[in-house]
Scaffold this active site. Structure first.
Site, PDB file in Angstrom:
ATOM      1  N   SER A   1       6.604 -12.124   4.823  1.00  0.00           N
ATOM      2  CA  SER A   1       6.679 -11.096   5.865  1.00  0.00           C
ATOM      3  C   SER A   1       7.853 -11.350   6.795  1.00  0.00           C
ATOM      4  O   SER A   1       8.568 -10.423   7.199  1.00  0.00           O
ATOM      5  CB  SER A   1       5.371 -11.072   6.663  1.00  0.00           C
ATOM      6  OG  SER A   1       4.280 -10.736   5.838  1.00  0.00           O
TER       7      SER A   1
ATOM      8  N   GLU B   1      13.178  -2.509  -5.768  1.00  0.00           N
ATOM      9  CA  GLU B   1      13.166  -2.336  -7.223  1.00  0.00           C
ATOM     10  C   GLU B   1      11.888  -2.914  -7.832  1.00  0.00           C
ATOM     11  O   GLU B   1      11.660  -4.119  -7.784  1.00  0.00           O
ATOM     12  CB  GLU B   1      14.388  -3.032  -7.831  1.00  0.00           C
ATOM     13  CG  GLU B   1      14.512  -2.875  -9.335  1.00  0.00           C
ATOM     14  CD  GLU B   1      15.735  -3.577  -9.892  1.00  0.00           C
ATOM     15  OE1 GLU B   1      15.788  -3.774 -11.118  1.00  0.00           O
ATOM     16  OE2 GLU B   1      16.621  -3.935  -9.104  1.00  0.00           O
TER      17      GLU B   1
END
Length: 462
Positions: free
Chosen positions: A262, A283
């Site tokens: 995070s 992606e």
């Protein structure tokens, strides 16, 4: 009377001996996942220590040709040690015996080099020496990197035994000095721990590495260790903007589950905003990373006032009545101006925002139990559109004339059609796969709602 002796017969050719053919038992092989263990260590004292747990890589069978098995060995054990400081590796291979059966003997050295390339060393002594001779490798490699953040981030927390001041995020263009060499040593970690990932093209200058580094105090100079990294590609968008695509992201196994993923993602978001790129895409994100990414984006969106009227409007519409009774369920997608504001200010792309939008509505419904049935209809509609490209509408009755030998005016069929489409009398077909499709749709909806609830619970706890 003397007994007559018969003369001995001349010896004939010896009978042909039958050749015995032996069949060795079939070699069933052993799966790579069963005999290979991987350990990540930061000191030579940890090598071989029972206190060090093995880490779980992706499917190791994928690195072995054919069926992912190793042949020709009995009692095979392979322990691979990776130096998390210099990123060198060493494979300790033991086995009871070898048998050259019908499958031959797997070339272990070649197979391991396909994973670890030049990082693997031949002897244990050489590997142990890397902890002293290569202890400054990371520090030397990132010396030309750009420090884009140091210390803690407002609102973020790291559950680890290290001071936030020990953390740095550095950015390196892949074409800059040392960046290519550093990434070449990171490639084995990418192959082992980033599912389905392939090495990036180190000759393409549009690639950038974002490196999360821990600086540990040592006797003379700080010891640098990689906590995690991400590879980001910048590409052109007409007429005058750039987009950022996050291609790979990895937190080393010993640091996972402590908030570093995070932390790194929030730094990337901040850079996307500060550099005013068009948007940030990811992606093929894994399910785990997508969860982390969505939690971060939900918190950003909850603090983004320009979209609050749109959320309130959607919630008001949803709570007015039973959507399941309506002929056509509203789409409950964000207005285009909200999508544009979010993209321009937060760099959240449209696809990601649409996923977050469902969660924002869920969080705004109070009490959620009262409106859960209608909310599930909304999610079902979204999933159906994603998969089939069709909205949900209440079935409508249609009358179709049919050929008959009875009175024509009294012969007809009444059936239900979807989407308000008029029936084609000459082409009425039954979808034999519809029950299976509906079951699959139900499962997808349940999975989507489960994901929504998990994110909502995580965000609500903060």
């Amino acid at each position: 009377m003397a007994q007559k002796h018969q003369s001995a017969a001349a010896p004939g050719p010896e009978p042909k001996k039958r050749r015995r053919v032996g069949f060795s038992p079939a070699d069933t092989g052993v799966e790579a996942n069963e005999c290979i263990k991987i350990y990540l260590v930061s000191s030579k004292e940890e090598v071989g220590s029972p206190d060090v747990s093995c880490v779980t890589p992706v499917d190791l069978n994928d690195f072995f040709d054919g069926d992912g098995k190793i042949y020709g060995y009995q009692g095979l054990k392979i322990n691979v040690w990776i130096n998390s400081i210099s990123l060198h590796s060493y494979a300790d291979i033991t086995y009871q015996s070898t048998t050259n059966g019908d499958k031959g003997i797997t070339d272990l050295k070649s197979a391991l080099q396909n994973i670890f390339a030049e990082t693997i060393v031949d002897s244990k002594d050489e590997f142990l020496q890397t902890f002293s001779t290569e202890k400054d490798f990371i520090r030397n490699m990132v010396s030309n990197g750009e420090v884009i953040h140091s210390g803690a981030i407002d609102g973020s927390s790291i559950n680890a035994q290290m001071a936030p001041s020990d953390l740095q995020v550095l950015r390196m263009e892949i074409g800059s000095p040392n960046a290519g060499l550093l990434y070449s040593r990171l490639v084995p970690l990418v192959l082992l721990f980033v599912d389905g990932s392939n090495p990036i093209d180190v000759t393409d200058p549009d690639w950038h590495l974002y490196l999360l580094i821990q600086k540990k105090e040592d006797k003379e100079e700080p010891l640098y260790q990689i906590v995690g990294f991400t590879a980001i590609y910048k590409f052109y968008r007409y007429p005058d903007r750039l987009r950022m695509r996050l291609s790979q992201i990895l937190v080393l196994p010993s640091f996972q589950g402590k908030g570093f993923g995070s932390y790194l993602m929030e730094i990337v978001n901040k850079m996307a905003v500060s550099e005013n790129v068009y948007d940030l895409t990811v992606e093929e994100p894994s399910e785990k990373f997508q969860h982390i990414r969505t939690c971060i984006d939900i918190n950003r969106l909850l603090a983004f006032d320009p979209i609050k009227p749109a959320i309130d409007s959607a919630v008001e519409t949803l709570t007015k009545g039973k959507l399941s009774k309506k002929a056509q369920i509203p789409r409950f997608t964000p207005p285009s101006d909200a999508v544009e504001k979010v993209r321009e200010a937060l760099k959240i792309n449209k696809k990601q925002f649409l996923k977050c939008w469902e969660i924002l509505i869920y969080l705004a419904l109070d009490p959620i139990d009262k409106y859960m049935e209608d909310y599930a209809c909304v999610i079902t509609n979204h999933v159906r559109i994603d998969i089939l490209g069709k909205d949900i509408e209440a079935p409508k009755k249609q009358v179709v004339d049919v050929p008959t030998t009875f009175e024509a005016e009294a012969s007809f069929v009444v059936f239900k059609c979807v989407n308000g489409e008029e029936a084609n009398n000459s082409n009425v077909q039954v979808d034999e796969n519809k029950p299976d499709q509906e079951q699959q749709l139900k499962q997808l909806v349940e999975e989507r709602i489960r994901e929504i609830k998990l994110v909502a619970e995580k965000v609500s706890r903060k």
